[in-house]
Design a protein around this motif. Structure first.
Motif, PDB file in Angstrom:
ATOM      1  N   SER A 101       0.638  -1.151   0.046  1.00 33.18           N
ATOM      2  CA  SER A 101      -0.028  -0.092   0.243  1.00 33.18           C
ATOM      3  C   SER A 101       0.774   1.262  -0.053  1.00 33.18           C
ATOM      4  O   SER A 101       0.530   2.240  -0.406  1.00 33.18           O
ATOM      5  N   THR A 108      -3.735  -1.819  -4.019  1.00 33.06           N
ATOM      6  CA  THR A 108      -3.651  -2.868  -3.190  1.00 33.06           C
ATOM      7  C   THR A 108      -4.898  -3.035  -2.223  1.00 33.06           C
ATOM      8  O   THR A 108      -5.154  -4.139  -2.122  1.00 33.06           O
ATOM      9  N   CYS A 271      -3.967  -1.762   4.674  1.00 31.13           N
ATOM     10  CA  CYS A 271      -3.954  -0.835   3.481  1.00 31.13           C
ATOM     11  C   CYS A 271      -3.680   0.661   4.099  1.00 31.13           C
ATOM     12  O   CYS A 271      -3.084   1.419   3.590  1.00 31.13           O
TER      13      CYS A 271
END
Length: 404
Positions: A101, A108, A271
């Protein structure tokens, strides 16, 4: 002499900062975990970060880049190896998604949803279903979407109306799903639908393949962030789906959906960690070079303290997410609450970190030439999806109030 003192002080702060943000990211991990964390960080830096802005501005779904990631085992991270998965743990998965991320949060985040879908098929599917769907999904030759939310049922997922009437060896599917990541561009749709009475016990789970007659898609949504993944409504009009594509038994769909979302909440929180990690580094770099009132911003004590707070919030968020990931892997009784806490805390705190990093950039932070604004836009939706943070509070408080 004063300038030398300030320089020395800031060099010490920089070393401490790098220790906190970079070393703590790998602190306590096994050698194997450190290795695939490094692989993910390198992939993010070399294959994702250089293209992040272009994917966002041109709304490109980076299929080939994701297939490269799948070659590293990132297409089915916590899927069993016999169907092409990597067979890693939830903690391993969190570490990988955090690292990826930093390169592109939007891409992602889609990969995390894809992984959740493959895991659901792997976990709740029979031998034939696992062998049919999982290998192509793990290699990302095909992509998956998760279909739960409807125009009239968001947080109240148990009230969904999409219906599946059984006729012989098929279900006739009617209804629509809203805000579906990858919708229209993906190949496999894991759909929650009503096969029985009202409420959660009347919900089942069907796998619908692209190209099925009666399956269509709405217009591509124009979003604030997450622009490297398309979002569309998914529409079913007398869509004929084989009974053989049902995961589990009739009435198990809501349970399947919620078990998928527990992991999904860890994934999306991870993330958020990556976006915050990248934003803290961008803020630090900007403070070191930007001058105001005759001095670099790095010598402003207020901003030094803000940076320290950002790094502290990032590390605290990371620790909670990793604890929740371990609890989910070990199937602890506290896992559901911890997943909700991790999602609530990490997505709120990490958005604040990214937003503060933008503020530290001043007017430059509001320009699309600077990456920090994209992290802010991409991370904002994490407080909404996979269960809003208001719903996370409901889950946590309900569990606390019903404990013996």
């Amino acid at each position: 002499q004063l300038n030398c003192y300030r320089l020395s002080y800031w060099l010490i702060c920089t070393v401490c900062f790098l220790f906190v943000v970079l070393f703590v990211a790998s602190y306590g991990l096994t050698d194997e975990q450190k290795e695939f964390q490094k692989v993910a960080f390198d992939f993010a830096a070399n294959e994702m970060s250089p293209h992040m802005a272009e994917w966002d501005q041109k709304e490109i779904f980076p299929v080939e880049t994701m297939r490269k990631a799948a070659q590293l085992g990132f297409g089915g991270i916590y899927v069993q190896p016999d169907v092409g998965g990597s067979g890693l743990s939830r903690l391993d998965t969190s570490i990988i998604f955090e690292a990826l991320s930093t390169g592109c949060t939007s891409t992602t985040a889609y990969m995390s949803i894809h992984n959740m879908c493959v895991w659901m098929i792997d976990t709740f599917g029979n031998k034939e279903q696992r062998e049919k769907f999982c290998p192509d999904l793990c290699s990302m030759e095909k992509f998956a979407s998760y279909c739960l939310t409807e125009p009239g049922s968001g947080s109240d997922a148990a009230s969904l109306l999409t219906s599946a009437q059984r006729k012989g060896d098929n279900y006739i599917l009617n209804g629509s799903k809203a805000f579906i990541s990858g919708g229209g561009d993906t190949d496999v749709y894991v759909v929650m639908c009503r096969t029985g009475s009202k409420g959660p016990k009347g919900i089942s789970c069907l796998v619908v393949e692209k190209g099925t007659p009666g399956l269509s898609f709405g217009k591509k949504e124009n979003k604030v962030g997450w622009n490297s993944q398309p979002t569309r409504a998914v529409i079913f009009e007398d869509c004929v789906v084989p009974v053989a594509n049902r995961l589990g038994e009739e009435g198990q769909g809501f349970n399947i959906a919620m078990k998928g979302l527990n992991g999904g909440r860890i994934n999306i929180a991870s993330c958020s960690l990556g976006a915050a990690h990248a934003s803290v580094q961008l803020a630090r770099d900007h403070l070191l070079v930007r001058k105001q009132f005759g001095d670099t911003l790095s010598n402003n004590q207020f901003l030094q303290f803000k940076l320290a707070e950002m790094a502290t919030k990032l590390v605290a968020s990371r620790l909670l997410v990793r604890e929740a990931a371990t609890a989910l892997q070990e199937n602890r009784p506290s896992a559901v609450s911890l997943c909700s806490m991790a999602k609530l805390f990490a997505t709120d705190e990490c958005f604040d970190i990214c937003n503060q990093a933008l503020q530290m950039h001043g007017g430059y932070g509001y320009l699309k030439d600077y990456a920090v604004q994209q992290y802010v836009r991409d991370i904002r939706v994490h407080q909404i999806l996979e269960g809003t943070n208001e719903v996370m509070r409901m889950i946590i408080s309900r569990n606390l109030l019903t404990e013996p």
